[in-house]
Design an enzyme around this catalytic site. Structure first.
Site, short mmCIF file in Angstrom:
data_model
loop_
_atom_site.label_atom_id
_atom_site.label_comp_id
_atom_site.label_asym_id
_atom_site.label_seq_id
_atom_site.Cartn_x
_atom_site.Cartn_y
_atom_site.Cartn_z
N SER A 66 -14.10 23.94 -31.42
CA SER A 66 -14.27 23.02 -32.56
C SER A 66 -15.36 21.99 -32.29
O SER A 66 -15.83 21.33 -33.23
CB SER A 66 -12.94 22.31 -32.89
N HIS A 67 -15.77 21.82 -31.03
CA HIS A 67 -16.81 20.83 -30.72
C HIS A 67 -17.95 21.42 -29.92
O HIS A 67 -18.65 20.70 -29.20
CB HIS A 67 -16.19 19.59 -30.06
N LYS A 97 4.65 8.13 -36.04
CA LYS A 97 4.28 7.80 -34.65
C LYS A 97 2.79 8.09 -34.41
O LYS A 97 2.08 7.27 -33.81
CB LYS A 97 5.15 8.59 -33.67
N PHE A 100 -19.74 13.18 -31.93
CA PHE A 100 -19.50 14.50 -32.53
C PHE A 100 -19.03 15.51 -31.49
O PHE A 100 -19.12 16.71 -31.73
CB PHE A 100 -20.82 14.99 -33.17
N GLU A 125 -11.15 22.09 -36.30
CA GLU A 125 -10.30 23.29 -36.20
C GLU A 125 -9.97 23.80 -37.61
O GLU A 125 -9.96 25.02 -37.85
CB GLU A 125 -9.03 22.91 -35.43
P1 NDP Z 1 -5.31 19.99 -29.04
O1 NDP Z 1 -4.14 19.74 -29.89
O2 NDP Z 1 -5.86 21.36 -28.97
O3 NDP Z 1 -5.01 19.53 -27.52
C1 NDP Z 1 -4.64 18.22 -27.23
C2 NDP Z 1 -4.42 18.02 -25.75
O4 NDP Z 1 -3.17 18.60 -25.38
C3 NDP Z 1 -5.47 18.65 -24.84
O5 NDP Z 1 -5.74 17.77 -23.79
C4 NDP Z 1 -4.77 19.91 -24.36
O6 NDP Z 1 -5.23 20.36 -23.08
C5 NDP Z 1 -3.35 19.43 -24.25
N1 NDP Z 1 -2.38 20.51 -24.31
C6 NDP Z 1 -2.29 21.51 -25.23
N2 NDP Z 1 -1.24 22.32 -24.94
C7 NDP Z 1 -0.67 21.82 -23.82
C8 NDP Z 1 0.45 22.21 -23.01
N3 NDP Z 1 1.16 23.28 -23.31
N4 NDP Z 1 0.74 21.46 -21.94
C9 NDP Z 1 0.01 20.38 -21.62
N5 NDP Z 1 -1.05 19.97 -22.33
C10 NDP Z 1 -1.39 20.68 -23.42
O7 NDP Z 1 -6.52 19.01 -29.43
P2 NDP Z 1 -6.93 18.35 -30.83
O8 NDP Z 1 -7.04 19.38 -31.89
O9 NDP Z 1 -6.11 17.16 -31.09
O10 NDP Z 1 -8.43 17.86 -30.45
C11 NDP Z 1 -9.40 18.83 -30.06
C12 NDP Z 1 -10.69 18.17 -29.66
O11 NDP Z 1 -11.28 17.56 -30.79
C13 NDP Z 1 -10.57 17.09 -28.60
O12 NDP Z 1 -11.43 17.45 -27.53
C14 NDP Z 1 -11.07 15.82 -29.27
O13 NDP Z 1 -11.83 14.97 -28.44
C15 NDP Z 1 -11.95 16.40 -30.36
N6 NDP Z 1 -12.08 15.45 -31.47
C16 NDP Z 1 -13.22 14.70 -31.53
C17 NDP Z 1 -13.39 13.78 -32.52
C18 NDP Z 1 -14.59 12.90 -32.54
O14 NDP Z 1 -14.63 11.96 -33.35
N7 NDP Z 1 -15.58 13.14 -31.70
C19 NDP Z 1 -12.38 13.60 -33.58
C20 NDP Z 1 -11.19 14.42 -33.39
C21 NDP Z 1 -11.07 15.33 -32.37
P3 NDP Z 1 -6.08 21.73 -22.94
O15 NDP Z 1 -7.45 21.43 -23.48
O16 NDP Z 1 -6.04 22.07 -21.51
O17 NDP Z 1 -5.37 22.77 -23.79
O1 PYC Z 2 -12.83 17.41 -35.41
O2 PYC Z 2 -11.80 15.71 -36.33
C1 PYC Z 2 -12.79 16.23 -35.84
C2 PYC Z 2 -14.02 15.41 -35.65
C3 PYC Z 2 -14.36 14.29 -36.32
C4 PYC Z 2 -15.57 13.88 -35.79
C5 PYC Z 2 -15.92 14.75 -34.82
N1 PYC Z 2 -14.94 15.66 -34.73
#
Ligand code: NDP
Ligand code: PYC
Length: 342
Positions: A46-47, A229, A120, A187
């Site tokens: 996704s990134h 939460k 991003f 995603e």
């Molecule tokens: P996920 O829900 O995929 O994962 C969240 C965290 O939980 C990760 O650290 C993941 O580790 C961990 N995790 C998942 N499954 C398990 C498990 N079974 N046991 C332990 N830990 C677990 O991520 P999101 O969809 O919330 O976010 C994805 C990405 O999007 C992130 O990298 C975030 O920085 C990015 N993002 C960036 C934004 C921006 O503004 N730049 C905005 C929103 C999101 P692992 O990776 O090892 O699976």
């Molecule tokens: O995936 O939510 C997201 C996001 C927002 C800005 C960058 N990534």
């Protein structure tokens, strides 16, 4: 068209060419290409390449500065302000990290706010080097409002990720990194592109009804994880990254948006802590105590630590390559300047 496998070198080449064609200079490209390639390497799609059209369109619309020259401003022994020059956060973070680490070692704790920055990429990329260097680190980023407070109707919060990194002597750091929305927006965008339904609980449609349709969820609003939460965590991220960090709320980012599909110019706040800050009390060191906890978690059935999935992918992708949707790959190749523009 289906899925094809490409090498990490090909990922680098595709990203670099698209960014050159959109007018990004070498310093910014080095930083942005690194976050994109590393995301694909660690199976954080996704990134990774998914973000290239947005990087390009944000430069082409003139909203984000592909020539940005971020500057550091020392605000005191523990405080750093980074003026990102309306560029992408990747270069600003890369420049800020050494100064932040030096302050954390000198005082025990240090905080950096990035201003006029457009984030991003995945937050783990910003923190993992600090933890690999022996520091504890945390980060809050507020984005562009797309998430409702449960029970409400208005898009109040961004997907507002936060990340936490812990050093593990002799091992890869433990890093968790997650949106306070149920899932990153990227995603859901990938589900829409690939024509796949989304699980219930990720989003509501424009009428406020639960939906499994990715396009309807993007048009409607995202949900926080864990009901109120997660919303409260999104609230904290707004207050810390935007209000405390001297930046725009996600609401304001959305109001100012020109719809180019690029990164939001919300707040980015990074904190670093020296794990030895409270040493000398006769207790075990912070990292020794942590290893006891990690061992118990890992000894309990089939559990893993956050980031273990990424490290496993990191070991695999240099020789196995990464899977990319063929139609999307053709679009990316079109960004090189000969064909379609974003
Ligand atoms: P996920 O829900 O995929 O994962 C969240 C965290 O939980 C990760 O650290 C993941 O580790 C961990 N995790 C998942 N499954 C398990 C498990 N079974 N046991 C332990 N830990 C677990 O991520 P999101 O969809 O919330 O976010 C994805 C990405 O999007 C992130 O990298 C975030 O920085 C990015 N993002 C960036 C934004 C921006 O503004 N730049 C905005 C929103 C999101 P692992 O990776 O090892 O699976
Ligand atoms: O995936 O939510 C997201 C996001 C927002 C800005 C960058 N990534």
């Amino acid at each position: 068209m289906g899925i094809v496998t490409i090498t990490l070198e090909a990922v680098r080449d595709i990203a670099d060419r698209a960014l050159v064609a959109a007018g990004m200079n070498a310093a910014n490209r080095d930083a942005v290409v690194e976050v994109v390639v590393d995301a694909e390497r660690d199976a954080c799609h996704s990134h990774g390449l998914h973000r290239i059209p947005g990087y390009c369109s944000a430069m082409r619309s003139g909203r984000v500065n592909g020539q940005a020259d971020p500057k550091l401003h020392d605000l005191g022994p523990s405080l750093l302000r980074v003026d990102a020059d309306h560029g992408f956060s990747a270069l600003a973070v890369k420049r800020a990290r050494p100064a932040l680490a030096e302050k954390a070692r000198a005082t025990g704790v240090a905080i950096a706010t990035l201003q006029t920055a457009n984030h991003f990429h995945a937050l783990w990329h910003d923190l993992e080097p600090l933890a690999a260097d022996g520091l504890i680190a945390m980060m809050f980023v507020n984005s562009r409002s797309s998430v409702v407070h449960p029970g409400g109707h208005e898009r109040i919060y961004g997907t507002n990720p936060m990340a936490f990194a812990w050093p593990r002597p002799g091992r890869n750091p433990m890093v968790w990194d997650m949106a306070s929305a149920a899932i990153a927006r990227g995603e859901i965008e990938i589900h829409r592109r690939e024509g796949k339904p989304i699980p219930e609980g990720w989003a509501i449609d424009p009428d406020g009804n639960p939906t499994t349709d990715a396009a309807a969820g993007l048009a409607g609003a995202q949900l926080p994880f864990g009901g109120y939460k997660g919303a409260n965590i999104a609230l904290m991220v707004e207050l810390m990254a935007a209000a405390f960090g001297g930046n725009k709320l996600s609401l304001q980012v959305a109001e100012d948006d020109n719809g180019d599909g690029g990164p939001p110019d919300g707040g980015n706040l990074i904190m670093a802590f020296d794990p030895a800050a409270f040493a000398g009390s006769g207790q075990a060191s912070a990292t020794e105590t942590a290893e006891r906890l990690f061992a118990r978690i890992l000894g309990d059935g089939d559990l893993r630590l956050p980031s273990d999935r990424r490290y496993a992918a990191r070991a695999r992708t240099p020789h196995e390559g990464v899977a990319v949707d063929e139609a999307f790959l053709a679009d990316l190749r079109g960004l090189h300047g000969q064909g379609k523009l974003p």
